[in-house]
Enzyme design. Structure first.
Site, mmCIF file in Angstrom:
data_model
loop_
_atom_site.group_PDB
_atom_site.id
_atom_site.type_symbol
_atom_site.label_atom_id
_atom_site.label_comp_id
_atom_site.label_asym_id
_atom_site.label_seq_id
_atom_site.Cartn_x
_atom_site.Cartn_y
_atom_site.Cartn_z
ATOM 1 N N HIS A 11 11.025 2.990 -0.590
ATOM 2 C CA HIS A 11 10.855 2.108 0.568
ATOM 3 C C HIS A 11 11.655 0.816 0.440
ATOM 4 O O HIS A 11 11.404 -0.140 1.175
ATOM 5 C CB HIS A 11 9.375 1.825 0.795
ATOM 6 N N ARG B 20 0.804 -1.230 0.000
ATOM 7 C CA ARG B 20 0.000 0.000 0.000
ATOM 8 C C ARG B 20 0.841 1.285 0.000
ATOM 9 O O ARG B 20 0.283 2.379 -0.024
ATOM 10 C CB ARG B 20 -0.997 0.020 1.164
ATOM 11 N N ASP B 21 2.154 1.176 0.065
ATOM 12 C CA ASP B 21 3.061 2.317 -0.129
ATOM 13 C C ASP B 21 4.283 1.814 -0.896
ATOM 14 O O ASP B 21 5.420 2.061 -0.507
ATOM 15 C CB ASP B 21 3.505 2.910 1.215
ATOM 16 N N PHE B 22 4.030 1.141 -2.004
ATOM 17 C CA PHE B 22 5.063 0.344 -2.656
ATOM 18 C C PHE B 22 5.843 1.180 -3.667
ATOM 19 O O PHE B 22 5.639 1.071 -4.886
ATOM 20 C CB PHE B 22 4.413 -0.863 -3.335
ATOM 21 N N TYR B 23 6.735 2.024 -3.153
ATOM 22 C CA TYR B 23 7.573 2.887 -3.973
ATOM 23 C C TYR B 23 9.032 2.494 -3.795
ATOM 24 O O TYR B 23 9.407 1.913 -2.764
ATOM 25 C CB TYR B 23 7.378 4.353 -3.578
#
Length: 272
Positions: free
Chosen positions: A170, A164-167
């Site tokens: 990260h 859900r914050d797969f950038y």
């Protein structure tokens, strides 16, 4: 009152005989983020660095706001704790949690914390790749990093986890020793919004992939690089993937451009 607490060294010894929910609030260190109901800091114990995230509840207002917009609210540290353990089980390098606690039956006022080892010396993959358009890396290193990210993403989604914050920011890349095509240490972090299920719904899989695609749009990757990612992610012949996953590719292009335009509007330089 629901309560759960797991302590490993050095905090099991450091907090022996203490209430860990009181002890965690008094840890000294450098505060990185201070929001209503949430605090992140870096502390040191016996010469080693740790990151501490403390959640004190988000209130019913934020819970209902998230639900109204069809978003699952993040109530505390539990998501990060569960996801980090599951990722470790399936061979995806991630945060190493040494302490976790959660108490309180009221989801709006739940008190929780997680303490993870500081991953250092590292750099985010976003920063590592930032100058690639002007200073391209070796072909071997670029391909090795693409393969590693694809492998980690595929393992995660096949195990029923979506981030859900797969950038790429990260992913943390170790710099000691310096990364080479045959020696890459890459860790996935920032799991506070992650979800764990028996299987990852296609919708959430595709959202993760769109976020990843957007975050890699400006680092000089080619179509061949994209195809290499697909081959390593799906673990299938490329021809089969291009046929069976045909709806995915226009979705990635559309969402990637939408996210890029939103990012550019948000961070556009102010005139004058």
């Amino acid at each position: 009152m629901a309560s759960e607490c797991v302590l490993a060294a050095p905090f099991a010894e450091l907090w022996a005989g203490q209430d860990p929910f009181v002890a965690v609030e008094s840890l000294p260190g450098t505060v990185f983020r201070e929001l209503e109901g949430r605090r992140t800091l870096r502390t040191e114990v016996a010469g080693r660095g740790y990151f501490v995230k403390i959640h004190r509840g988000i209130g019913w207002g934020d819970i209902f706001k998230n639900l109204f917009y069809l978003r699952l609210p993040v109530l505390g540290a539990e998501n990060e704790w569960r996801a980090s353990r599951r990722l470790t089980e399936i061979g995806v390098a991630t945060l190493h949690a040494v302490a976790y606690g959660r108490r309180g039956g009221n989801p709006a006022r739940q008190h929780s914390f997680i303490i993870t080892e500081d991953l250092a010396p590292t750099v985010s993959l976003e920063d590592f790749c930032r100058n690639w358009p002007q200073q391209p890396p070796s072909t071997a290193l670029k391909r090795a990093l693409i393969a590693r990210v694809a492998d980690m993403a595929g393992r995660m989604h096949r195990a029923g986890i979506n981030h859900r914050d797969f950038y790429i920011c990260h992913f943390l890349l170790y710099l000691d020793p310096a990364p080479t095509p045959t020696a890459i240490r890459l860790h996935l972090i920032d799991l506070h919004r992650a979800q764990c299920r028996p299987a990852t719904p296609r919708r959430w899989r595709d959202k993760d992939l769109a976020s990843l695609y957007f975050s890699a749009l400006q680092i000089g990757l080619t179509r061949r690089d994209f195809l290499r990612f697909l081959r390593a992610y799906f673990l299938r012949p490329l021809r089969d993937t291009l046929r069976d996953e045909a709806p995915l590719f226009p979705y990635l292009e559309h969402e990637g451009q939408r996210l890029l335009e939103r990012y550019q509007r948000k961070f556009a330089p102010v005139a004058g």
